[in-house]
Design an enzyme around this catalytic site. Sequence first.
Site, PDB file in Angstrom:
ATOM      1  N   SER A   1      -2.467 -12.547   4.428  1.00  7.15           N
ATOM      2  CA  SER A   1      -2.892 -12.660   3.028  1.00  7.15           C
ATOM      3  C   SER A   1      -1.802 -13.297   2.169  1.00  7.15           C
ATOM      4  O   SER A   1      -2.090 -13.863   1.116  1.00  7.15           O
ATOM      5  CB  SER A   1      -3.263 -11.295   2.469  1.00  7.15           C
ATOM      6  OG  SER A   1      -2.118 -10.475   2.429  1.00  7.15           O
TER       7      SER A   1
ATOM      8  N   LYS B   1       0.808  -1.226   0.000  1.00 12.02           N
ATOM      9  CA  LYS B   1       0.000   0.000   0.000  1.00 12.02           C
ATOM     10  C   LYS B   1       0.839   1.272   0.000  1.00 12.02           C
ATOM     11  O   LYS B   1       0.318   2.349  -0.270  1.00 12.02           O
ATOM     12  CB  LYS B   1      -0.952  -0.002   1.199  1.00 12.02           C
ATOM     13  CG  LYS B   1      -1.992  -1.112   1.159  1.00 12.02           C
ATOM     14  CD  LYS B   1      -3.047  -0.870   0.094  1.00 12.02           C
ATOM     15  CE  LYS B   1      -4.192  -1.863   0.255  1.00 12.02           C
ATOM     16  NZ  LYS B   1      -5.254  -1.662  -0.729  1.00 12.02           N
TER      17      LYS B   1
END
Length: 480
Positions: free
Chosen positions: A287, A54
């Site tokens: 994840s 991100k």
Amino acid sequence: MSQSSAAPAITHNKPPEILSLIGDTPLVEVTQFDTGPCQLFLKLENQNPGGSIKDRIALSMIEAAEADGKLEPAGTVIEATAGNTGLGLALVAGAKGYRVLLVIPDKMSQEKISHVRALGAEVRITRSDVTRGHPEYYQDVAARLAEQIPGSFYVNQFGNPANPLAHERTTGPEIWEQMRHDVDAVVVGVGSGGTLTGLGRFFNRVKPRRGIEMVLADPTGSVLYEYVKTGQLVESGSWAVEGIGEDFIPDIAEMSLVTEAFEIDDEESFSAARELLRKEGIFGGSSTGTLLAGALRYCREQTKPKRVVTFVPDTGNKYLSKMYNNFWMAEQGFIHRPPHGDLSDLISHRYEAGEVITIGPDDSLLTAFKRMRDSDVSQLPVVDKSGRAIGIIDESDLLVKVHREPSHFNDPVSKAMTDQLETLPPDTKIADLLGVFDRGRVAIVMDDNKFLGLITRTDLLSYLRLHMPKSSAPPEREFV
Ligand SMILES: Cc1ncc(COP(=O)(O)O)c(C=O)c1O
């Protein structure tokens, strides 16, 4: 006039150099797993300065807002976020001198909140248990704040075109070069959809004819897998993997780019991430496990050799108290111990395995207090040199001793502990535990003279929650 010997101070107008280290992450081949006929590569996004993929979109969305005049000097950057996007924005926008205001749902861990605060961001906590359209839904709160605060910019990663653009312009070209223009499939997860959309657009452009497969790895409970397979939007469930999976289709997610999809449950995700650390020394988040498990399934299904890329989207540091903590894993039912069918199944920390934090009768009350604080417990079993549990000391016992005269912190534990122990044999019924708790005690499980461990109210609640029928548990929302 005398000359000053001090060198003139150097002042910079440019942002800190760490921002130039966003992106250009390494790519490594997986060598310790069975990848069928394929070669599998991992792009290490955990090596970005803020620890996740991100950082890229934070930089891209802030720079786009500056270029478009949506963000002026001394402006306020506002985002609704639960995790990595907030960290990326706090790093990038903070470094550029903007005020950063993050709206964070109340289920997020204290570590994440402390991390963004330490980066200088302001935090508004809002409710986790409400959905889209509710005034306290995190995205609605952020949008409202942006209307109220002059000079503010609402980032909105779910609808911001600079999010996929970051991947189209940086992540995609880096992979293409690192793989020497030889890629057959990319396995992605979808949170906002930025990675999928950006990479899909880039790879369709550089390899339009034979194409590159875009494979979705989605947590069980998210609606995206079913949407790709059937076009139907089903009711969402719950999942514990963080950062990916959704209960809606984000505006920027071009789901038509997905060519194949796999559904991976939490247990498989966690176990894959833990195995990746053990076997390859790569420290990814939850994840990472979903993506690795999805990529391995894809690879093993192939009949021809293919070159496949997936990601380590964030660092495992944020998951040390969860996925990498065996007690948390067992409490959540992801690690299975052989059941005994008795009270010993409720003991989360077993004395014999060295898992119980104890204190000795000759230790001081101050040591007892510090130990309780450090390990976040409110009582300690008192165990003598021969390993026998001879008492228990809790916060009330400490208070009784020290509240008038704090110097009593130097007294020995034996002077303050309770030696009237509530001991229970392991074959006791769960209902009998309630009596112990009603008397304000914790249960000490003893098999004859052998101390097995403690059972607290929290242990019983966790056990009961784990045994709650899945159908009656309300879905928990995941936030990106
Ligand atoms: C932790 C984490 N965050 C973010 C993403 C990317 O999500 P998106 O680009 O869809 O927001 C992923 C993708 O795998 C992820 O694992």
